[in-house]
Design a protein around this motif. Sequence first.
Motif, PDB file in Angstrom:
ATOM      1  N   ALA A  92      60.490  45.747  42.480  1.00 17.73           N
ATOM      2  CA  ALA A  92      60.060  47.185  42.433  1.00 17.73           C
ATOM      3  C   ALA A  92      60.982  48.079  43.135  1.00 17.73           C
ATOM      4  CB  ALA A  92      58.579  47.293  42.953  1.00 17.73           C
ATOM      5  N   GLY A  93      61.976  47.373  43.671  1.00 16.07           N
ATOM      6  CA  GLY A  93      62.993  48.369  44.306  1.00 16.07           C
ATOM      7  C   GLY A  93      62.399  48.975  45.563  1.00 16.07           C
ATOM      8  N   HIS A  94      61.206  48.839  46.328  1.00 20.58           N
ATOM      9  CA  HIS A  94      60.542  49.464  47.378  1.00 20.58           C
ATOM     10  C   HIS A  94      61.109  49.086  48.622  1.00 20.58           C
ATOM     11  CE1 HIS A  94      57.741  51.612  49.526  1.00 20.58           C
ATOM     12  NE2 HIS A  94      56.915  50.585  49.848  1.00 20.58           N
ATOM     13  N   MET A  95      61.096  47.883  48.830  1.00 17.17           N
ATOM     14  CA  MET A  95      61.542  47.038  50.031  1.00 17.17           C
ATOM     15  C   MET A  95      61.547  45.577  49.557  1.00 17.17           C
ATOM     16  SD  MET A  95      57.979  46.191  52.199  1.00 17.17           S
ATOM     17  CE  MET A  95      58.780  44.673  52.940  1.00 17.17           C
ATOM     18  N   LEU A  96      62.222  44.775  50.531  1.00 16.97           N
ATOM     19  CA  LEU A  96      62.513  43.200  50.291  1.00 16.97           C
ATOM     20  C   LEU A  96      60.996  42.576  49.611  1.00 16.97           C
ATOM     21  CD1 LEU A  96      64.609  41.058  50.398  1.00 16.97           C
ATOM     22  CD2 LEU A  96      63.536  40.226  52.494  1.00 16.97           C
ATOM     23  N   GLY A  97      61.457  42.045  48.665  1.00 20.36           N
ATOM     24  CA  GLY A  97      60.356  41.134  47.973  1.00 20.36           C
ATOM     25  C   GLY A  97      59.118  41.919  47.174  1.00 20.36           C
ATOM     26  N   SER A  98      59.450  43.426  47.255  1.00 22.08           N
ATOM     27  CA  SER A  98      58.325  44.270  46.580  1.00 22.08           C
ATOM     28  C   SER A  98      58.158  43.931  45.092  1.00 22.08           C
ATOM     29  CB  SER A  98      58.599  45.690  46.760  1.00 22.08           C
ATOM     30  OG  SER A  98      59.786  46.084  46.315  1.00 22.08           O
ATOM     31  N   ALA A  99      57.161  43.953  44.504  1.00 28.03           N
ATOM     32  CA  ALA A  99      57.107  43.540  43.164  1.00 28.03           C
ATOM     33  C   ALA A  99      55.960  44.493  42.207  1.00 28.03           C
ATOM     34  CB  ALA A  99      56.369  42.170  43.074  1.00 28.03           C
ATOM     35  N   GLN A 100      56.305  44.716  41.055  1.00 29.72           N
ATOM     36  CA  GLN A 100      55.426  45.215  40.250  1.00 29.72           C
ATOM     37  C   GLN A 100      54.707  44.089  39.574  1.00 29.72           C
ATOM     38  OE1 GLN A 100      57.406  48.262  37.509  1.00 29.72           O
ATOM     39  NE2 GLN A 100      59.241  47.026  38.224  1.00 29.72           N
ATOM     40  N   VAL A 101      53.410  44.351  39.282  1.00 29.40           N
ATOM     41  CA  VAL A 101      52.566  43.099  38.912  1.00 29.40           C
ATOM     42  C   VAL A 101      52.620  43.408  37.302  1.00 29.40           C
ATOM     43  CG1 VAL A 101      50.453  41.880  39.061  1.00 29.40           C
ATOM     44  CG2 VAL A 101      51.425  42.778  40.962  1.00 29.40           C
ATOM     45  N   LEU A 102      53.028  42.626  36.133  1.00 29.52           N
ATOM     46  CA  LEU A 102      52.585  42.823  35.048  1.00 29.52           C
ATOM     47  C   LEU A 102      51.581  41.793  34.782  1.00 29.52           C
ATOM     48  CD1 LEU A 102      53.487  43.695  31.882  1.00 29.52           C
ATOM     49  CD2 LEU A 102      54.846  41.616  32.083  1.00 29.52           C
ATOM     50  N   MET A 103      50.521  42.204  33.772  1.00 30.55           N
ATOM     51  CA  MET A 103      49.340  41.322  33.589  1.00 30.55           C
ATOM     52  C   MET A 103      49.395  41.571  31.821  1.00 30.55           C
ATOM     53  SD  MET A 103      46.874  42.959  36.509  1.00 30.55           S
ATOM     54  CE  MET A 103      47.730  44.527  36.458  1.00 30.55           C
ATOM     55  N   GLU A 104      49.235  40.332  31.282  1.00 34.73           N
ATOM     56  CA  GLU A 104      49.143  40.153  29.949  1.00 34.73           C
ATOM     57  C   GLU A 104      47.908  39.537  29.559  1.00 34.73           C
ATOM     58  OE1 GLU A 104      53.036  39.374  27.983  1.00 34.73           O
ATOM     59  OE2 GLU A 104      53.067  38.565  30.164  1.00 34.73           O
TER      60      GLU A 104
END
Length: 312
Positions: A92-104
């Motif tokens: 996600a580029g926000h801070m170290l380890g930050s993630a967007q969560v894709l749910m399928e």
Amino acid sequence: MILDDFVLFDEKGLYCKYGNFYIDPQLPVTTAVISHAHADHAISGNNNVYCTRATASIMQLRYDRTAAKVFNIAAFNQPFEVGGVMVTLIPAGHMLGSAQVLMEYEGSRYLYTGDYKLQPDATCEPIEWVTTDVLITESTFANPDIIHPDPVAEIRKINDIKSNILLGAYALGKSQRLINLITEHAPQKKILVHHKIMPINAIYEKMGFHPGKYQIYGRKLMKVQDEFVYIVPPFTFDSYIRATGVKRLFASGWKNLQVNNQDTLFISDHVDWNDILQTITNTKPKQVWTLHGKGDHLKAYFKDDIFVKILN
Ligand SMILES: [Zn+2]
Ligand SMILES: [Zn+2]
């Protein structure tokens, strides 16, 4: 088909009933997917936590034994299943380890952005793009009046300040980014770091993200004017309100946190209006659901083109 109730807020936070898990819950839950380690997203006391390794390390540093019963560490871009929903963490580029969560689920894709940013930042994994049917975006700065200035131009302002600087910043994420920006763009400055920031820097370094050149603050160091920049967390910054012989600056994307209009340092780790529009272009959603802010500007802007739903 997009399920209108795929995620909904209840008293514990954002809940996905189809997979029986919460995303960034505000109260302890059985199963949580946590986007990043900032305290407004990562609380202690959850049972099962799914997150990146960096997020788990920072939560363990902050919460120790109450960080979670079980950490399920997920690598970026590696799908895993939670209660029948396929989940993938995307940088996600926000801070170290930050993630967007894709749910399928049942052929539809739902992408929860968490906090994210598009500006380059050498202290974290850069944002990556995936397409989605529903973009669930934070909307802290979702207002056409809010355009963040270039962070490099902002940090270069401190080159004109010849006195020592007391620089207030959040300890996690922002401080490391500032160390990096100052090291790169104001290299004659001598960076001192508050002791509370040191263990976070250590985690960054262990994960291969060295913020830059700095040393721990010592009382004797700032007795002389020597282009010192002392980075302190907000609480310490506030307690130095009467400090003499230093220029006080607070680094933030929020106007009301700036000390005064002459000494602003607008450095934000969130998307601004243009970044959100860019994100919508890149992820090609059929629907946009907003949270953490105001979605009404987006709703007005996309009118008949994209359905916009305000989740909170
Ligand atoms: Zn955050
Ligand atoms: Zn946040």
